[in-house]
Enzyme design. Structure first.
Site, PDB file in Angstrom:
ATOM      1  N   TYR A   1      10.000   7.376 -19.719  1.00 58.97           N
ATOM      2  CA  TYR A   1      10.308   6.132 -20.447  1.00 58.97           C
ATOM      3  C   TYR A   1      10.463   4.923 -19.529  1.00 58.97           C
ATOM      4  O   TYR A   1      10.284   3.774 -19.950  1.00 58.97           O
ATOM      5  CB  TYR A   1      11.546   6.322 -21.327  1.00 58.97           C
ATOM      6  CG  TYR A   1      12.855   6.356 -20.570  1.00 58.97           C
ATOM      7  CD1 TYR A   1      13.350   7.548 -20.049  1.00 58.97           C
ATOM      8  CD2 TYR A   1      13.595   5.200 -20.374  1.00 58.97           C
ATOM      9  CE1 TYR A   1      14.543   7.577 -19.351  1.00 58.97           C
ATOM     10  CE2 TYR A   1      14.784   5.222 -19.677  1.00 58.97           C
ATOM     11  CZ  TYR A   1      15.259   6.408 -19.163  1.00 58.97           C
ATOM     12  OH  TYR A   1      16.442   6.430 -18.477  1.00 58.97           O
TER      13      TYR A   1
ATOM     14  N   TYR B   1      19.227  -4.995 -23.058  1.00 60.34           N
ATOM     15  CA  TYR B   1      19.928  -4.906 -21.775  1.00 60.34           C
ATOM     16  C   TYR B   1      19.835  -6.239 -21.044  1.00 60.34           C
ATOM     17  O   TYR B   1      20.400  -6.392 -19.982  1.00 60.34           O
ATOM     18  CB  TYR B   1      19.301  -3.823 -20.881  1.00 60.34           C
ATOM     19  CG  TYR B   1      19.742  -2.428 -21.182  1.00 60.34           C
ATOM     20  CD1 TYR B   1      19.249  -1.744 -22.281  1.00 60.34           C
ATOM     21  CD2 TYR B   1      20.636  -1.761 -20.348  1.00 60.34           C
ATOM     22  CE1 TYR B   1      19.630  -0.454 -22.555  1.00 60.34           C
ATOM     23  CE2 TYR B   1      21.017  -0.452 -20.609  1.00 60.34           C
ATOM     24  CZ  TYR B   1      20.515   0.192 -21.711  1.00 60.34           C
ATOM     25  OH  TYR B   1      20.877   1.477 -21.973  1.00 60.34           O
TER      26      TYR B   1
ATOM     27  N   HIS C   1       0.864  -1.193   0.000  1.00 61.10           N
ATOM     28  CA  HIS C   1       0.000   0.000   0.000  1.00 61.10           C
ATOM     29  C   HIS C   1       0.895   1.235   0.000  1.00 61.10           C
ATOM     30  O   HIS C   1       0.663   2.169   0.759  1.00 61.10           O
ATOM     31  CB  HIS C   1      -0.893   0.017   1.238  1.00 61.10           C
ATOM     32  CG  HIS C   1      -1.842  -1.134   1.330  1.00 61.10           C
ATOM     33  ND1 HIS C   1      -2.746  -1.272   2.353  1.00 61.10           N
ATOM     34  CD2 HIS C   1      -2.029  -2.201   0.518  1.00 61.10           C
ATOM     35  CE1 HIS C   1      -3.459  -2.384   2.174  1.00 61.10           C
ATOM     36  NE2 HIS C   1      -3.032  -2.969   1.071  1.00 61.10           N
TER      37      HIS C   1
HETATM   38 ZN   LIG Z   1      -3.560  -4.872   0.447  1.00 61.57          ZN
END
Ligand SMILES: [Zn+2]
Length: 219
Positions: free
Chosen positions: A116, A211, A97
């Site tokens: 980006y 990458y 959260h």
């Molecule tokens: Zn939660």
């Protein structure tokens, strides 16, 4: 428990939970983590502070939702189970959260192509799922939809989820998503951020592929 490698995974989960505290991803005891293991997954227990956890507190769950251990699994076990059941490339799942991701999720506002690095979550935006009551199968379904072709999403009026091939990868992406949410939030205070074109986001996605698995920060 416990093959030695499973013990190491349990210890890594605790260490990652403590890093979630240190980086501010956790708010209270609201975050949870899972790691795929043979025959199911390990999940953090419900409502416990990571500072007090020991390896034996992790809950070992099977894909049918049954579990072993002396703790109750996180109430969001369905999200972890359903992601691991439907996304074979995923080995670690993190739910939090965290402040900025959740603030945007309360506005039901996805993170668009304003930067980006949004492509690190797998596409040109980071979606926000529909709302459903915490711990429900309905919420898990909404989260799976928002995660289609993505490795992270916001959860309406709730929080965020980040996925990785490993738990370390999921943690790294969660930090990235929260950073992007904070940047987007700040940019919105001044005006409407300029969005990158879909073509540019596709170019960046291609560039990151070269990458490899490096946690590249780009240029
Ligand atoms: Zn939660």
């Amino acid at each position: 428990m416990s093959a030695p490698n499973e013990l190491a995974l349990r210890e890594e989960m605790i260490a990652t939970g403590r890093r979630m505290n240190a980086t501010g991803l956790n708010q209270g005891t609201s975050g949870n983590l899972s790691v795929r293991v043979e025959g199911g997954f390990l999940l953090t227990p419900t409502g416990m502070d990571y500072d007090t956890l020991v390896p034996g507190d992790m809950v070992r769950m099977r894909m049918d939702g049954s579990y072993e251990g002396h703790r109750e699994p996180s109430s969001e076990w369905r999200i972890h189970r359903d992601i691991l059941a439907t996304r074979p490339e995923v080995g670690g799942v993190l739910h939090a959260h965290s402040m900025f991701s959740t603030s945007l999720a309360c506005l039901r506002r996805p993170i668009p192509a304003f930067h980006y690095m949004v492509t690190r979550a797998g596409g040109e935006d980071i979606r926000c799922s529909d709302y459903a009551t915490f711990g429900t199968e309905e919420l898990s379904r909404h989260v799976l939809v928002a995660l289609e072709g993505r490795l992270a999403c916001l959860m309406a009026n709730h929080g965020m989820v980040a996925l990785g091939a490993t738990l370390a990868g999921a943690f790294k992406l969660a930090v990235e998503v929260e950073t992007l949410a904070a940047m987007y939030w700040r940019a919105l205070q001044v005006g409407e951020p300029v969005l990158l074109e879909p073509e540019e986001m596709r170019r960046v996605l291609e560039k990151f592929k070269t990458y490899g698995q490096q946690p590249a920060r780009g240029g």
